[in-house]
Enzyme design. Structure first.
Site, PDB file in Angstrom:
ATOM      1  N   THR A  67      -7.033   0.766  -1.666  1.00  0.00           N
ATOM      2  CA  THR A  67      -6.639   1.828  -0.742  1.00  0.00           C
ATOM      3  C   THR A  67      -6.675   1.329   0.698  1.00  0.00           C
ATOM      4  OG1 THR A  67      -6.966   4.162  -0.209  1.00  0.00           O
ATOM      5  CG2 THR A  67      -8.957   2.902  -0.642  1.00  0.00           C
ATOM      6  N   LYS A  71      -3.617  -2.046   1.118  1.00  0.00           N
ATOM      7  CA  LYS A  71      -2.528  -1.955   0.135  1.00  0.00           C
ATOM      8  C   LYS A  71      -1.450  -3.021   0.306  1.00  0.00           C
ATOM      9  CE  LYS A  71      -2.952   2.915  -0.995  1.00  0.00           C
ATOM     10  NZ  LYS A  71      -2.293   4.221  -1.039  1.00  0.00           N
ATOM     11  N   ASP A 107       1.311   4.809  -6.897  1.00  0.00           N
ATOM     12  CA  ASP A 107       1.646   5.884  -5.940  1.00  0.00           C
ATOM     13  C   ASP A 107       3.110   6.297  -6.136  1.00  0.00           C
ATOM     14  OD1 ASP A 107      -0.807   6.017  -4.678  1.00  0.00           O
ATOM     15  OD2 ASP A 107      -0.276   4.531  -3.148  1.00  0.00           O
ATOM     16  N   GLY A 135       2.093   2.035   4.233  1.00  0.00           N
ATOM     17  CA  GLY A 135       2.096   1.771   2.793  1.00  0.00           C
ATOM     18  C   GLY A 135       2.436   3.008   1.974  1.00  0.00           C
ATOM     19  N   ALA A 136       1.879   4.149   2.358  1.00  0.00           N
ATOM     20  CA  ALA A 136       2.115   5.380   1.598  1.00  0.00           C
ATOM     21  C   ALA A 136       3.588   5.778   1.688  1.00  0.00           C
ATOM     22  CB  ALA A 136       1.229   6.497   2.134  1.00  0.00           C
TER      23      ALA A 136
END
Ligand code: ATR
Length: 282
Positions: A67, A71, A107, A135-136
């Protein structure tokens, strides 16, 4: 839970990690399926990431989640990456098979399942505005592009990062229109919102202790929906405002759940006990 000499060790690498919900989520799943496994949180500073990655092999750790803020950096310490992890350029799951580390990005699947279950949405043909270019956001954009989204607008405070993300994905997905937008350009932001079917917050803004992003939600068409990856608080200011305006909304707890379920399945080969996992994180 009985820990013995043969217990398999899993965990999460991040910084900070003390508030992560992944340990309770995975330990409850291991317990429900009576698997001899344990999941721990490891607070890893950026400078120690390479050593920690080597330790997965030397200590025989069976798998880890990755996390914030690792990532993207963790991709350098793997032997192999899954196709969606390669496309995303970021991972959140590592499986150790006989000393070979494979990186996955659950994800991507987690986001898809979350919008399907919570909002009844399939990306095909949609126009989506994504806030954030980290990253998300990359995982969200991958999920959308791999599922025939029509248009994606990446809106990010650091405009250069949005442009880089958009140009990278454009190379892989010639049929999708991907554009970078600066939130400082209020007219363009307004115009983007006016045509968006879905608005996704993939920034850390709105998380406990981080101020909410200012976004002119009043320009979103009434039938448009809002998904916020933030799950602490359960209902961010963004979601509250969108709900008040009559939009269908959902928060990031579902994505946390479904990415966790997919990681669990990659590691154990068993169907994840989603209801058990959901109960403990709620
Ligand atoms: P993650 O892996 O969660 O995506 P990240 O890679 O550090 O984490 O990316 C965080 C994203 O949230 C970035 O897009 C960041 O914007 P910048 O690129 O301008 O840094 C965005 N972000 C974080 N805090 C924010 C805030 N208060 N307002 C707006 N955007 C924010």
């Amino acid at each position: 839970m009985r820990v013995s000499a043969s217990t398999k060790v899993y965990g999460i690498f991040g910084h900070p990690v003390e508030h992560s919900l992944s340990p309770v989520m995975h330990n409850s799943a291991f317990k429900a399926l009576r698997l001899d496994c344990v999941y721990l949180a490891f607070d890893i500073q950026m400078r120690d990431l390479e050593t920690a990655a080597r330790a997965i092999k030397s200590l025989g750790i069976a798998g880890v989640n990755i996390t914030i803020p690792h990532k993207e950096s963790m991709t350098f310490f793997l032997d192999k990456m899954s196709p969606e992890a390669t496309l995303t350029g970021a991972i959140n799951t590592v499986k150790n098979e006989n000393g070979k580390l494979t990186g996955y990005n659950t994800d991507v699947g987690g986001f898809l399942r979350a919008i399907k279950e919570d909002l009844g949405l399939n990306p095909k043909g949609l126009t989506v505005a994504v806030l954030g270019a980290g990253g998300a956001s990359r995982a969200v954009v991958s999920a959308l592009c791999m599922n025939e989204v029509s248009r994606v607008f990446v809106i990010n405070r650091t405009f250069e990062k949005a442009k880089k993300l958009a140009s990278e994905f454009k190379k892989s997905f010639k049929d999708v229109s991907i554009e970078a937008v600066s939130p400082e350009d209020s007219l363009e932001t307004e115009n983007v919102l006016k045509i968006s079917d879905l608005l996704v917050n993939a920034t850390s803004a709105g998380m406990e202790g981080i101020e909410q992003i200012e976004i002119p939600l009043e320009h979103l068409p009434m039938q448009s929906m809002v998904y916020d990856l933030v799950y602490k608080p359960r209902e961010t200011t963004l979601l509250k405002r969108a709900k008040e305006l009559g939009h269908k909304v959902s928060g990031g707890l579902s994505m946390l759940l479904y990415q966790g379920a997919e990681s669990f399945e990659i590691w154990t080969g068993e169907t994840a006990p989603v209801e058990v996992m959901k109960r403990v994180i709620e």
